[in-house]
Design an enzyme around this catalytic site. Structure first.
Site, PDB file in Angstrom:
ATOM      1  N   GLU A  74     -15.597  -3.787 -25.822  1.00  0.00           N
ATOM      2  CA  GLU A  74     -14.629  -3.269 -26.780  1.00  0.00           C
ATOM      3  C   GLU A  74     -14.934  -3.657 -28.227  1.00  0.00           C
ATOM      4  OE1 GLU A  74     -10.669  -3.137 -25.231  1.00  0.00           O
ATOM      5  OE2 GLU A  74      -9.803  -2.721 -27.190  1.00  0.00           O
ATOM      6  N   ASN A 113      -6.847   2.808 -25.272  1.00  0.00           N
ATOM      7  CA  ASN A 113      -5.516   2.318 -25.654  1.00  0.00           C
ATOM      8  C   ASN A 113      -4.599   3.411 -26.197  1.00  0.00           C
ATOM      9  OD1 ASN A 113      -6.090  -0.355 -24.958  1.00  0.00           O
ATOM     10  ND2 ASN A 113      -7.150  -0.658 -26.903  1.00  0.00           N
ATOM     11  N   HIS A 118       4.552  -0.562 -17.067  1.00  0.00           N
ATOM     12  CA  HIS A 118       3.541  -0.349 -18.100  1.00  0.00           C
ATOM     13  C   HIS A 118       3.242   1.151 -18.287  1.00  0.00           C
ATOM     14  CE1 HIS A 118      -0.150  -0.835 -20.376  1.00  0.00           C
ATOM     15  NE2 HIS A 118      -0.778  -0.117 -19.476  1.00  0.00           N
ATOM     16  N   HIS A 149       3.223  -0.898 -25.816  1.00  0.00           N
ATOM     17  CA  HIS A 149       3.439  -2.355 -25.784  1.00  0.00           C
ATOM     18  C   HIS A 149       4.695  -2.727 -26.555  1.00  0.00           C
ATOM     19  CE1 HIS A 149      -1.100  -3.037 -24.899  1.00  0.00           C
ATOM     20  NE2 HIS A 149      -0.405  -2.920 -23.796  1.00  0.00           N
ATOM     21  N   GLU A 197      -1.744   6.983 -16.875  1.00  0.00           N
ATOM     22  CA  GLU A 197      -3.126   6.644 -17.264  1.00  0.00           C
ATOM     23  C   GLU A 197      -4.064   7.812 -16.941  1.00  0.00           C
ATOM     24  OE1 GLU A 197      -3.687   3.876 -18.965  1.00  0.00           O
ATOM     25  OE2 GLU A 197      -2.093   2.464 -18.381  1.00  0.00           O
ATOM     26  N   ARG A 223     -14.337   1.653 -26.917  1.00  0.00           N
ATOM     27  CA  ARG A 223     -13.527   1.361 -25.720  1.00  0.00           C
ATOM     28  C   ARG A 223     -12.032   1.359 -26.071  1.00  0.00           C
ATOM     29  NH1 ARG A 223     -14.506  -2.876 -20.645  1.00  0.00           N
ATOM     30  NH2 ARG A 223     -12.455  -2.562 -19.736  1.00  0.00           N
ATOM     31  N   HIS A 242      -0.896   2.984 -26.104  1.00  0.00           N
ATOM     32  CA  HIS A 242      -0.619   1.600 -25.722  1.00  0.00           C
ATOM     33  C   HIS A 242       0.023   0.769 -26.824  1.00  0.00           C
ATOM     34  CE1 HIS A 242      -2.769   2.654 -22.135  1.00  0.00           C
ATOM     35  NE2 HIS A 242      -2.688   1.438 -21.643  1.00  0.00           N
ATOM     36  N   LYS A 259     -12.415  -6.121 -17.015  1.00  0.00           N
ATOM     37  CA  LYS A 259     -11.470  -7.003 -17.709  1.00  0.00           C
ATOM     38  C   LYS A 259     -10.648  -7.724 -16.653  1.00  0.00           C
ATOM     39  CE  LYS A 259     -10.706  -4.800 -22.187  1.00  0.00           C
ATOM     40  NZ  LYS A 259      -9.683  -4.213 -23.081  1.00  0.00           N
ATOM     41  N   ARG A 290     -18.155 -21.493 -11.900  1.00  0.00           N
ATOM     42  CA  ARG A 290     -18.814 -20.770 -13.012  1.00  0.00           C
ATOM     43  C   ARG A 290     -19.190 -19.339 -12.679  1.00  0.00           C
ATOM     44  NH1 ARG A 290     -20.902 -25.792 -12.993  1.00  0.00           N
ATOM     45  NH2 ARG A 290     -19.992 -27.122 -14.604  1.00  0.00           N
ATOM     46  N   LYS A 296     -13.378   6.635 -17.390  1.00  0.00           N
ATOM     47  CA  LYS A 296     -13.325   5.209 -17.737  1.00  0.00           C
ATOM     48  C   LYS A 296     -14.724   4.608 -17.712  1.00  0.00           C
ATOM     49  CE  LYS A 296     -11.265   0.821 -17.695  1.00  0.00           C
ATOM     50  NZ  LYS A 296     -10.081  -0.009 -17.499  1.00  0.00           N
TER      51      LYS A 296
HETATM   52  N1  LIG Z   1      -8.065  -5.104 -16.157  1.00  0.00           N
HETATM   53  C1  LIG Z   1      -7.722  -3.992 -16.767  1.00  0.00           C
HETATM   54  O1  LIG Z   1      -8.547  -3.306 -17.382  1.00  0.00           O
HETATM   55  C2  LIG Z   1      -6.308  -3.538 -16.669  1.00  0.00           C
HETATM   56  C3  LIG Z   1      -5.963  -2.241 -17.034  1.00  0.00           C
HETATM   57  C4  LIG Z   1      -4.640  -1.824 -16.858  1.00  0.00           C
HETATM   58  C5  LIG Z   1      -3.714  -2.702 -16.342  1.00  0.00           C
HETATM   59  N2  LIG Z   1      -4.072  -3.967 -16.007  1.00  0.00           N
HETATM   60  C6  LIG Z   1      -3.104  -4.901 -15.422  1.00  0.00           C
HETATM   61  O2  LIG Z   1      -2.674  -4.372 -14.185  1.00  0.00           O
HETATM   62  C7  LIG Z   1      -1.370  -4.842 -13.904  1.00  0.00           C
HETATM   63  C8  LIG Z   1      -0.511  -3.683 -13.445  1.00  0.00           C
HETATM   64  O3  LIG Z   1      -1.071  -3.158 -12.264  1.00  0.00           O
HETATM   65  P1  LIG Z   1      -0.201  -2.297 -11.244  1.00  0.00           P
HETATM   66  O4  LIG Z   1       0.489  -1.228 -11.980  1.00  0.00           O
HETATM   67  O5  LIG Z   1      -1.085  -1.959 -10.119  1.00  0.00           O
HETATM   68  O6  LIG Z   1       0.955  -3.321 -10.821  1.00  0.00           O
HETATM   69  P2  LIG Z   1       1.109  -4.319  -9.592  1.00  0.00           P
HETATM   70  O7  LIG Z   1      -0.163  -4.929  -9.204  1.00  0.00           O
HETATM   71  O8  LIG Z   1       2.233  -5.231  -9.947  1.00  0.00           O
HETATM   72  O9  LIG Z   1       1.582  -3.338  -8.414  1.00  0.00           O
HETATM   73  C9  LIG Z   1       2.812  -2.668  -8.526  1.00  0.00           C
HETATM   74  C10 LIG Z   1       3.691  -2.906  -7.293  1.00  0.00           C
HETATM   75  O10 LIG Z   1       3.203  -2.123  -6.198  1.00  0.00           O
HETATM   76  C11 LIG Z   1       2.984  -2.941  -5.062  1.00  0.00           C
HETATM   77  N3  LIG Z   1       1.919  -2.304  -4.303  1.00  0.00           N
HETATM   78  C12 LIG Z   1       0.586  -2.323  -4.575  1.00  0.00           C
HETATM   79  N4  LIG Z   1      -0.055  -1.504  -3.754  1.00  0.00           N
HETATM   80  C13 LIG Z   1       0.866  -0.950  -2.928  1.00  0.00           C
HETATM   81  C14 LIG Z   1       0.794  -0.011  -1.871  1.00  0.00           C
HETATM   82  N5  LIG Z   1      -0.352   0.574  -1.541  1.00  0.00           N
HETATM   83  N6  LIG Z   1       1.930   0.318  -1.244  1.00  0.00           N
HETATM   84  C15 LIG Z   1       3.125  -0.224  -1.620  1.00  0.00           C
HETATM   85  N7  LIG Z   1       3.249  -1.105  -2.627  1.00  0.00           N
HETATM   86  C16 LIG Z   1       2.124  -1.459  -3.276  1.00  0.00           C
HETATM   87  C17 LIG Z   1       2.678  -4.281  -5.650  1.00  0.00           C
HETATM   88  O11 LIG Z   1       2.848  -5.317  -4.708  1.00  0.00           O
HETATM   89  C18 LIG Z   1       3.681  -4.340  -6.794  1.00  0.00           C
HETATM   90  O12 LIG Z   1       4.949  -4.679  -6.317  1.00  0.00           O
HETATM   91  C19 LIG Z   1      -0.864  -5.502 -15.172  1.00  0.00           C
HETATM   92  O13 LIG Z   1      -0.895  -6.902 -14.997  1.00  0.00           O
HETATM   93  C20 LIG Z   1      -1.863  -5.083 -16.229  1.00  0.00           C
HETATM   94  O14 LIG Z   1      -2.031  -6.048 -17.252  1.00  0.00           O
HETATM   95  C21 LIG Z   1      -5.340  -4.384 -16.158  1.00  0.00           C
HETATM   96 ZN   LIG Z   2      -2.663   0.892 -19.571  1.00  0.00          ZN
END
Ligand SMILES: NC(=O)c1ccc[n+]([C@@H]2O[C@H](COP(=O)([O-])OP(=O)(O)OC[C@H]3O[C@@H](n4cnc5c(N)ncnc54)[C@H](O)[C@@H]3O)[C@@H](O)[C@H]2O)c1
Ligand SMILES: [Zn+2]
Length: 361
Positions: free
Chosen positions: A234, A242, A262, A249, A182, A238, A245, A140, A118, A224
Site C-alpha cells: 500500500e 478503500n 463493516h 469508518h 465489498e 492499493r 471506507h 494483511k 518469527r 483484489k
Molecule cells: N486483512 C484484510 O485485508 C481485511 C480486509 C477486510 C476486513 N478485515 C477484517 O475482517 C474482519 C471482519 O470479517 P467478517 O466480516 O468475516 O467478520 P467475522 O469474522 O466476525 O464473521 C462474522 C460472523 O459470522 C460468523 N460466521 C463466519 N462464517 C460463518 C458461516 N459460514 N456460517 C455462519 N456463521 C459464520 C462468525 O463467527 C461471526 O459471528 C474485521 O476484523 C476486519 O478488520 C480484514
Molecule cells: Zn472493507
C-alpha cells in the site's frame, strides 16, 4: 473449481474457489510443507465445519484452537491463546496454521503465523463472503488495540486460500449483504463490466445461487489480486480498495463499534463517495443513482445514520489513517467502474455530501 493466482513473485499463491472444497484433502496437502498442522477457528464456525476439515487433516493429527466469536476478541490477549496452544503442543517452525472462519479468525491466525517463532506458513479457509472476497487475500493480518482497529499487525501472505462456497449456506443474511458491499466495491474501482453483471445478477447472489457466487467471488478475488500484485504494501494504488471506507469508518466509529457491520458502513460510505463525485462532476446523476440502487437492492444502507451530524462525521473522518499532512485523502469514483485517490476536492462539496447523505430525521 476455479483457481486464480496471486502474483507476488516468490510469495505467489493460488486461490481455489468452488463447492465441496472442504472435502478435498489434496488442496490442503499442497499447502502444507511440514509435518505439523494447527487449525484455528471460533465457537460459531467450529461446530459447523471443523469436523469436516479435521477428517481431511487426520494424517497430520492437528492441534485445534477454538477462539471466542466476535470482533471484541480480536485482541493481543486472545491471540495469546493461539501461541499457548502451539507451545503446549510443541509446534515447531514447520507447523502450518489453518484459519477456518471469517475475517476475524483469518486476521488473527495470519498474525499468529507471521509472529510465531518469527514466522510460520498458514492457509486461509474463509467462511464469510467478506473474508472470501477480501480479508483472506492480500496478506494483511493483525489484531485491534483499545486505541485503534487493526493497529497491531504484519504483512504475511498465505500458502493458499481455499474458498468453499458451501460454507455460505449457514451465513446470516446481514453478513451476506455485508460481503456484497465489498463485491460491489470491486466493480466500482476497476471493473465496469462486473458492475453491469452485478446489476443483472444481484438477485441470484442474494438467493445464494452457487454458480453466481463462484463467479462473483472469482471476479472479486481477481480484482483484489490485481491491485495487491501492483502494490503489495500500500505505497499507492492499493488504497483504491478503500473506496467508501473513510466515510464508512467514520460511521462505524460514530455509531459505536458493533452497531453497524463493516460492510454496511462501507455500503453507505460508497453512496457518499458517489454523491461527492456527482457534485464534483465525475459521475452523472444517472450513474450515481445506479450505484445507490444496486447497494439498496443488496439490502444495504445507503445513508449515514441520522444520529450523526455532518460536522461529527467530518471530525471522525479527519482522524482516519488516510489523512496525509493534515489533508484528507479520499477514494472517489470517476465514471462507473473507475476510481481515483485524491486530495483534490472542494471542501464545501464534501460538507454538502455529509449533510445530505444521512437518513431523514
Ligand atoms: N486483512 C484484510 O485485508 C481485511 C480486509 C477486510 C476486513 N478485515 C477484517 O475482517 C474482519 C471482519 O470479517 P467478517 O466480516 O468475516 O467478520 P467475522 O469474522 O466476525 O464473521 C462474522 C460472523 O459470522 C460468523 N460466521 C463466519 N462464517 C460463518 C458461516 N459460514 N456460517 C455462519 N456463521 C459464520 C462468525 O463467527 C461471526 O459471528 C474485521 O476484523 C476486519 O478488520 C480484514
Ligand atoms: Zn472493507
Amino acid at each position: 473449481m476455479k483457481t486464480l493466482n496471486v502474483d507476488l513473485g516468490e510469495r505467489s499463491y493460488p486461490i481455489h474457489i468452488g463447492s465441496g472444497l472442504l472435502h478435498r484433502s489434496e488442496l490442503l496437502k499442497s499447502g502444507i510443507a511440514g509435518s505439523r498442522v494447527a487449525v484455528v477457528t471460533n465457537e460459531t464456525v467450529g461446530p459447523l465445519y471443523l469436523d469436516t476439515l479435521l477428517k481431511q487433516l487426520a494424517p497430520w493429527d492437528p492441534v485445534c484452537v477454538v477462539l471466542p466469536d466476535g470482533e471484541v476478541y480480536k485482541t493481543l490477549d486472545v491471540l495469546n491463546n493461539i501461541f499457548t496452544a502451539l507451545l503446549k503442543n510443541r509446534c515447531d517452525r514447520k507447523t502450518t496454521l489453518i484459519a477456518l472462519g471469517g475475517g476475524v479468525v483469518g486476521d488473527m491466525t495470519g498474525f499468529a503465523a507471521a509472529t510465531y517463532q518469527r514466522g510460520v506458513p498458514f492457509i486461509q479457509i474463509p467462511t464469510t463472503l467478506l473474508a472470501q472476497v477480501d480479508s483472506s487475500v492480500g496478506g494483511k493480518t493483525g489484531v485491534n488495540h483499545p486505541l485503534g482497529k487493526n493497529m497491531i499487525g504484519a504483512f504475511h501472505q498465505p500458502e493458499c486460500v481455499i474458498i468453499d462456497i458451501d460454507t455460505l449456506t449457514t451465513l446470516p443474511d446481514n453478513e451476506l449483504s455485508a460481503g456484497l458491499a465489498e463485491v460491489i466495491k470491486y466493480g466500482l474501482i476497476g471493473d465496469p463490466e462486473f458492475f453491469f453483471w452485478l446489476e443483472q445478477n444481484l438477485d441470484e447472489l442474494l438467493q445464494r445461487d452457487p454458480q453466481a457466487l463462484v463467479y462473483a467471488i472469482e471476479r472479486s478475488c481477481s480484482e483484489k489480486a490485481r491491485v495487491v500484485a501492483a502494490d503489495e504494501r500500500e505505497a499507492g494504488s492499493r488504497a483504491l480498495l478503500n473506496l467508501g471506507h473513510t466515510f464508512g469508518h467514520a460511521i462505524e466509529t460514530g455509531a459505536g463499534y458493533g452497531a453497524w457491520l463493516h460492510g454496511e458502513a462501507v455500503a453507505a460510505g460508497m453512496c457518499m463517495a458517489a454523491d461527492l463525485s456527482r457534485r464534483i462532476g465525475w459521475l452523472t446523476l444517472d450513474e450515481c443513482a445506479r450505484i445507490e440502487k444496486l447497494i439498496h437492492r443488496a439490502l444495504l444502507p445507503t445513508r449515514a445514520p441520522k444520529t450523526l451530524s455532518g460536522t461529527k462525521l467530518r471530525e471522525l473522518m479527519s482522524v482516519d489513517k488516510k489523512v496525509e499532512a493534515g489533508k484528507l485523502r479520499l477514494v472517489l469514483p470517476k465514471g462507473l467502474g473507475h476510481a481515483v485517490i485524491t486530495q483534490d476536492f472542494p471542501s464545501a462539496l464534501l460538507n454538502e455530501t455529509l449533510e445530505q447523505c444521512r437518513e431523514p430525521a
